[in-house]
Design an enzyme around this catalytic site. Structure first.
Site, PDB file in Angstrom:
ATOM      1  NE  ARG A   1       6.671 -10.454  18.072  1.00 23.56           N
ATOM      2  CZ  ARG A   1       5.521 -10.264  17.456  1.00 23.56           C
ATOM      3  NH1 ARG A   1       4.682  -9.316  17.864  1.00 23.56           N
ATOM      4  NH2 ARG A   1       5.186 -11.005  16.415  1.00 23.56           N
ATOM      5  CE  LYS A  48     -10.292   2.679  36.308  1.00 21.40           C
ATOM      6  NZ  LYS A  48     -11.677   2.165  36.282  1.00 21.40           N
ATOM      7  CE  LYS A  54     -12.806   8.323  40.455  1.00 24.10           C
ATOM      8  NZ  LYS A  54     -12.368   7.274  39.494  1.00 24.10           N
ATOM      9  CG  ASP A  64     -19.178   6.403  39.894  1.00 25.56           C
ATOM     10  OD1 ASP A  64     -18.580   5.872  38.946  1.00 25.56           O
ATOM     11  OD2 ASP A  64     -19.258   5.877  41.024  1.00 25.56           O
ATOM     12  CD  GLU A  79     -16.755   8.926  41.650  1.00 25.21           C
ATOM     13  OE1 GLU A  79     -15.936   8.495  40.823  1.00 25.21           O
ATOM     14  OE2 GLU A  79     -16.910   8.435  42.793  1.00 25.21           O
TER      15      GLU A  79
END
Length: 315
Positions: free
Chosen positions: A135, A170, A202, A252, A231
């Site tokens: 597994r 992410k 950002k 963006d 950005e």
């Protein structure tokens, strides 16, 4: 009232004390050459194995059903079409459980495109060990193959446009190096690994610094020579950055038409990356605008696992 653990009455099927030094040198070299920190990976998979068999405990099902001396062999098979990766990691899991008593053959290279029914690896060794490791080995290989397969779909969609697909930060906590490796195996490109190897300005940084240009200039002053990406949400911000020579700009949540205009205005003076609200169905249209990269968080944060299985031979 105290209870008796039935596992204590069964032959021990605990994880042996295998060290990384007992793993085949060729496998260690392969994983190292792939850009993975093998010691960190070893610790990662050891923790994963201990979730199944904690210290002093046993694999109760295998202990009850399989005799000590029983050996078995079987195949890792693809149950759908896609790109496999993480097979070297799966091999490392088997060695962590069984040391040099396991034999692994016919392993296809990570990054191989496969069809349903293809055999991607053969394993043989102590039957208990194979099933104890099964597994965890599948968890690693199935997830990483899922990342590679998702990346492959974006690569195929962008074919001929000139745009490349990028991953993001992410990623699952503790899995970043592995997931970014899987992106590469699927034909994608890695973005920055952490917060230190590239500065990315950002929207919140822009607000704090007072604009895109002040933010860029602050980074250049504090960390000269560090790659910087900024950005933008509109073409006015893009124009401001082009005037001060920003070399990488993230577009963006822009429409295809706005991105195409951004490409025209930039005229090769900066690398352009599209991000935000992108879907696989829209990928080719975005690539056709002329952007250099498309960044996709879904490659790693919400990927579907690839269907791999281990089937032991019946004879």
């Amino acid at each position: 009232m105290a209870t008796t653990n039935p596992a204590s009455e069964l032959p021990a099927v605990t994880l042996p004390t295998i060290t990384l030094g007992q793993v085949p040198a060729g496998l260690v070299a392969e994983l190292t050459d792939a850009g993975l920190d093998v010691e960190a990976l070893w610790n990662h998979l050891t923790l994963a194995l201990l979730e199944d068999v904690p210290p002093g405990e046993t694999d109760t099902t295998s202990a009850a059903t399989i005799a000590d001396e029983t050996r078995a062999s079987g195949v890792f098979g693809a149950r759908e079409a896609g790109v496999v990766s993480g097979l070297g990691v799966a091999a490392l899991v088997f060695h962590a459980v069984m040391g040099d008593t396991v034999d692994i053959t016919d392993r296809v290279p990570d990054g191989t495109r496969v069809e349903a029914g293809d055999v991607v690896m053969r394993v043989s060794g102590p039957a208990r060990g194979l099933l104890t490791a099964e597994r965890t080995a599948l968890n690693f290989a199935s997830h990483l193959s899922g990342v590679s397969t998702a990346t492959m779909h974006w690569v195929d969609a962008l074919q001929g446009t000139g745009a490349q697909v990028l991953d993001t930060r992410k990623t699952l906590p503790g899995w970043r190096a592995l997931q970014k490796y899987a992106v590469r195996m699927g034909g994608g490109v890695n973005h920055r690994f952490g917060l230190n190897d590239m500065a990315m300005v950002k929207d919140n940084h822009v607000i704090a610094a007072g604009g895109v240009v002040p933010a860029l200039e602050a980074i250049r002053a504090r960390f000269p020579g560090l790659p910087v990406e900024v950005e933008v949400t509109d073409l006015d911000q893009l124009r401001d950055l082009l005037e001060v020579g920003c070399e990488r700009i993230l577009l963006d949540n822009m429409s295809n038409e706005t991105m195409a205009e951004a490409v025209r205005l930039t005229a090769g003076r900066a690398v352009l990356e599209a991000s935000g609200g992108l879907t696989l169905e829209r990928a080719r249209e975005v690539g056709a605008t002329g952007v250099d990269f498309i960044s996709v968080g879904a490659l790693t944060h919400s990927v579907k696992v690839f269907d791999l299985g281990l089937d032991l031979d019946e004879d």
